[in-house]
Write a protein that holds these residues in place. Structure first.
Motif, PDB file in Angstrom:
ATOM      1  N   GLN A  36      -1.834   1.714   3.660  1.00 17.96           N
ATOM      2  CA  GLN A  36      -0.816   2.752   3.497  1.00 17.96           C
ATOM      3  C   GLN A  36       0.406   2.486   4.363  1.00 17.96           C
ATOM      4  O   GLN A  36       1.536   2.503   3.889  1.00 17.96           O
ATOM      5  CB  GLN A  36      -1.412   4.131   3.794  1.00 17.96           C
ATOM      6  CG  GLN A  36      -2.431   4.560   2.776  1.00 17.96           C
ATOM      7  CD  GLN A  36      -3.234   5.763   3.203  1.00 17.96           C
ATOM      8  OE1 GLN A  36      -3.125   6.257   4.319  1.00 17.96           O
ATOM      9  NE2 GLN A  36      -4.073   6.237   2.296  1.00 17.96           N
ATOM     10  N   VAL A  37       0.179   2.224   5.634  1.00 18.13           N
ATOM     11  CA  VAL A  37       1.295   1.959   6.553  1.00 18.13           C
ATOM     12  C   VAL A  37       1.945   0.633   6.206  1.00 18.13           C
ATOM     13  O   VAL A  37       3.175   0.508   6.201  1.00 18.13           O
ATOM     14  CB  VAL A  37       0.802   1.981   8.018  1.00 18.13           C
ATOM     15  CG1 VAL A  37       1.908   1.568   8.973  1.00 18.13           C
ATOM     16  CG2 VAL A  37       0.283   3.361   8.361  1.00 18.13           C
ATOM     17  N   GLN A  38       1.135  -0.345   5.896  1.00 15.81           N
ATOM     18  CA  GLN A  38       1.650  -1.680   5.576  1.00 15.81           C
ATOM     19  C   GLN A  38       2.576  -1.636   4.361  1.00 15.81           C
ATOM     20  O   GLN A  38       3.658  -2.239   4.373  1.00 15.81           O
ATOM     21  CB  GLN A  38       0.465  -2.624   5.325  1.00 15.81           C
ATOM     22  CG  GLN A  38       0.850  -4.063   5.156  1.00 15.81           C
ATOM     23  CD  GLN A  38      -0.384  -4.939   4.951  1.00 15.81           C
ATOM     24  OE1 GLN A  38      -1.376  -4.507   4.375  1.00 15.81           O
ATOM     25  NE2 GLN A  38      -0.304  -6.170   5.416  1.00 15.81           N
ATOM     26  N   ILE A  39       2.183  -0.927   3.330  1.00 15.96           N
ATOM     27  CA  ILE A  39       3.001  -0.825   2.114  1.00 15.96           C
ATOM     28  C   ILE A  39       4.368  -0.229   2.429  1.00 15.96           C
ATOM     29  O   ILE A  39       5.402  -0.732   1.996  1.00 15.96           O
ATOM     30  CB  ILE A  39       2.276  -0.013   1.025  1.00 15.96           C
ATOM     31  CG1 ILE A  39       1.084  -0.814   0.480  1.00 15.96           C
ATOM     32  CG2 ILE A  39       3.228   0.381  -0.107  1.00 15.96           C
ATOM     33  CD1 ILE A  39       0.128   0.008  -0.371  1.00 15.96           C
ATOM     34  N   VAL A  40       4.362   0.839   3.221  1.00 15.10           N
ATOM     35  CA  VAL A  40       5.634   1.492   3.568  1.00 15.10           C
ATOM     36  C   VAL A  40       6.472   0.591   4.467  1.00 15.10           C
ATOM     37  O   VAL A  40       7.673   0.425   4.252  1.00 15.10           O
ATOM     38  CB  VAL A  40       5.370   2.871   4.219  1.00 15.10           C
ATOM     39  CG1 VAL A  40       6.655   3.459   4.783  1.00 15.10           C
ATOM     40  CG2 VAL A  40       4.761   3.821   3.197  1.00 15.10           C
ATOM     41  N   ASN A  41       5.835  -0.015   5.458  1.00 14.54           N
ATOM     42  CA  ASN A  41       6.583  -0.888   6.380  1.00 14.54           C
ATOM     43  C   ASN A  41       7.175  -2.110   5.692  1.00 14.54           C
ATOM     44  O   ASN A  41       8.180  -2.653   6.140  1.00 14.54           O
ATOM     45  CB  ASN A  41       5.699  -1.315   7.557  1.00 14.54           C
ATOM     46  CG  ASN A  41       5.454  -0.182   8.523  1.00 14.54           C
ATOM     47  OD1 ASN A  41       6.169   0.821   8.529  1.00 14.54           O
ATOM     48  ND2 ASN A  41       4.429  -0.313   9.334  1.00 14.54           N
ATOM     49  N   LEU A  42       6.568  -2.544   4.601  1.00 16.12           N
ATOM     50  CA  LEU A  42       7.074  -3.707   3.866  1.00 16.12           C
ATOM     51  C   LEU A  42       8.046  -3.336   2.740  1.00 16.12           C
ATOM     52  O   LEU A  42       8.403  -4.174   1.923  1.00 16.12           O
ATOM     53  CB  LEU A  42       5.902  -4.532   3.309  1.00 16.12           C
ATOM     54  CG  LEU A  42       5.042  -5.226   4.356  1.00 16.12           C
ATOM     55  CD1 LEU A  42       3.824  -5.873   3.719  1.00 16.12           C
ATOM     56  CD2 LEU A  42       5.861  -6.257   5.129  1.00 16.12           C
ATOM     57  N   GLY A  43       8.452  -2.064   2.704  1.00 23.64           N
ATOM     58  CA  GLY A  43       9.464  -1.652   1.738  1.00 23.64           C
ATOM     59  C   GLY A  43       8.948  -1.115   0.424  1.00 23.64           C
ATOM     60  O   GLY A  43       9.699  -1.023  -0.552  1.00 23.64           O
ATOM     61  N   GLY A  44       7.694  -0.722   0.385  1.00 20.53           N
ATOM     62  CA  GLY A  44       7.111  -0.206  -0.851  1.00 20.53           C
ATOM     63  C   GLY A  44       7.804   1.031  -1.403  1.00 20.53           C
ATOM     64  O   GLY A  44       7.864   1.225  -2.620  1.00 20.53           O
ATOM     65  N   LEU A  45       8.360   1.844  -0.522  1.00 16.08           N
ATOM     66  CA  LEU A  45       9.046   3.058  -1.002  1.00 16.08           C
ATOM     67  C   LEU A  45      10.295   2.715  -1.812  1.00 16.08           C
ATOM     68  O   LEU A  45      10.637   3.421  -2.752  1.00 16.08           O
ATOM     69  CB  LEU A  45       9.403   3.972   0.169  1.00 16.08           C
ATOM     70  CG  LEU A  45       8.223   4.571   0.924  1.00 16.08           C
ATOM     71  CD1 LEU A  45       8.710   5.444   2.062  1.00 16.08           C
ATOM     72  CD2 LEU A  45       7.320   5.353  -0.013  1.00 16.08           C
ATOM     73  N   ARG A  46      10.964   1.626  -1.438  1.00 15.06           N
ATOM     74  CA  ARG A  46      12.158   1.206  -2.194  1.00 15.06           C
ATOM     75  C   ARG A  46      11.791   0.830  -3.626  1.00 15.06           C
ATOM     76  O   ARG A  46      12.627   0.893  -4.522  1.00 15.06           O
ATOM     77  CB  ARG A  46      12.854   0.050  -1.489  1.00 15.06           C
ATOM     78  CG  ARG A  46      13.638   0.490  -0.269  1.00 15.06           C
ATOM     79  CD  ARG A  46      14.498  -0.650   0.242  1.00 15.06           C
ATOM     80  NE  ARG A  46      13.708  -1.812   0.612  1.00 15.06           N
ATOM     81  CZ  ARG A  46      13.264  -2.079   1.841  1.00 15.06           C
ATOM     82  NH1 ARG A  46      13.578  -1.276   2.818  1.00 15.06           N
ATOM     83  NH2 ARG A  46      12.560  -3.158   2.082  1.00 15.06           N
ATOM     84  N   LEU A  47      10.550   0.429  -3.837  1.00 16.74           N
ATOM     85  CA  LEU A  47      10.078   0.117  -5.191  1.00 16.74           C
ATOM     86  C   LEU A  47       9.588   1.364  -5.914  1.00 16.74           C
ATOM     87  O   LEU A  47       9.846   1.546  -7.105  1.00 16.74           O
ATOM     88  CB  LEU A  47       8.932  -0.903  -5.133  1.00 16.74           C
ATOM     89  CG  LEU A  47       9.250  -2.274  -4.563  1.00 16.74           C
ATOM     90  CD1 LEU A  47       7.971  -3.074  -4.382  1.00 16.74           C
ATOM     91  CD2 LEU A  47      10.213  -3.010  -5.472  1.00 16.74           C
ATOM     92  N   LEU A  48       8.872   2.216  -5.196  1.00 20.70           N
ATOM     93  CA  LEU A  48       8.201   3.350  -5.834  1.00 20.70           C
ATOM     94  C   LEU A  48       9.139   4.498  -6.204  1.00 20.70           C
ATOM     95  O   LEU A  48       9.015   5.065  -7.289  1.00 20.70           O
ATOM     96  CB  LEU A  48       7.094   3.882  -4.930  1.00 20.70           C
ATOM     97  CG  LEU A  48       5.861   3.006  -4.853  1.00 20.70           C
ATOM     98  CD1 LEU A  48       4.949   3.462  -3.727  1.00 20.70           C
ATOM     99  CD2 LEU A  48       5.138   3.032  -6.190  1.00 20.70           C
ATOM    100  N   VAL A  49      10.031   4.868  -5.310  1.00 28.10           N
ATOM    101  CA  VAL A  49      10.886   6.034  -5.568  1.00 28.10           C
ATOM    102  C   VAL A  49      11.674   5.868  -6.871  1.00 28.10           C
ATOM    103  O   VAL A  49      11.670   6.765  -7.718  1.00 28.10           O
ATOM    104  CB  VAL A  49      11.775   6.365  -4.350  1.00 28.10           C
ATOM    105  CG1 VAL A  49      12.802   7.425  -4.693  1.00 28.10           C
ATOM    106  CG2 VAL A  49      10.894   6.846  -3.181  1.00 28.10           C
TER     107      VAL A  49
END
Length: 183
Positions: free
Chosen positions: A16-29
């Motif tokens: 969970q933290v890794q995904i966010v720290n690697l920019g996953g939110l920029r893909l998901l939002v």
């Protein structure tokens, strides 16, 4: 495919933290705005999974996920999208500042409306979000003002144990306000 992989990976706490720290939110939002309902559902599901982590709750809010999730609540006929968006808002609303942000972004009324859904899973998540939001004096008053208390009382009589449990939690949080006790 990206949303599905992130939703599945985000089940694991260490990811969970890794995904966010690697920019996953920029893909998901942005994927929450897809024309494809399944992509929206998977993106909302991934955001719900990511929002379990306390640090991610802050980052989700900072990266603009709250208004996006509130918009997903209005996806008529897309109960799985609505359920995942409500679940993400419930998780995000554990954070004290995010309780205010959800209210500022006008998230309370759509959650109260979803708490009337004929679909139990949607109702459970909407009431869970309202229960978390109610741990804030202003939100507590607003939820009651827009009819949330009546909807939650109605849900407390439903056959679903999960719904009754969330309604009991919401009622406990809403009962702190003396005006709500009188209702």
């Amino acid at each position: 495919q990206v949303a599905e992989k992130l939703a599945n990976a985000a089940v694991k706490a260490e990811r969970q933290v890794q995904i966010v720290n690697l920019g996953g939110l920029r893909l998901l939002v942005p994927l929450t705005r897809s024309r494809d309902a399944e992509v929206r559902r998977l993106a909302a599901h991934a955001l719900a999974n990511l929002s379990v982590d306390a640090q991610n709750q802050i980052k989700l809010a900072e990266d603009g996920a709250i208004p996006v999730l509130i918009a997903l609540l209005a996806c008529q006929g897309e109960i799985h999208v609505q359920r995942q968006a409500a679940k993400a808002l419930a998780n995000i609303s554990v954070n004290v500042r995010n309780k205010e942000r959800v209210a500022e972004e006008k998230g309370i009324i759509p959650l109260v409306e979803l708490a009337r859904s004929p679909h139990v899973g949607v109702r459970v998540e909407a009431v869970a979000a309202l229960a978390n939001l109610a741990v804030n004096d202003k939100n507590e008053q607003e939820i009651a003002r827009v009819g949330g208390l009546e909807v939650i009382l109605d849900g407390a009589r439903a056959p679903s144990v999960d719904l009754r449990s969330q309604c009991a939690r919401a009622l406990r949080n809403l009962s702190v306000n003396t005006d709500n006790k009188a209702r």
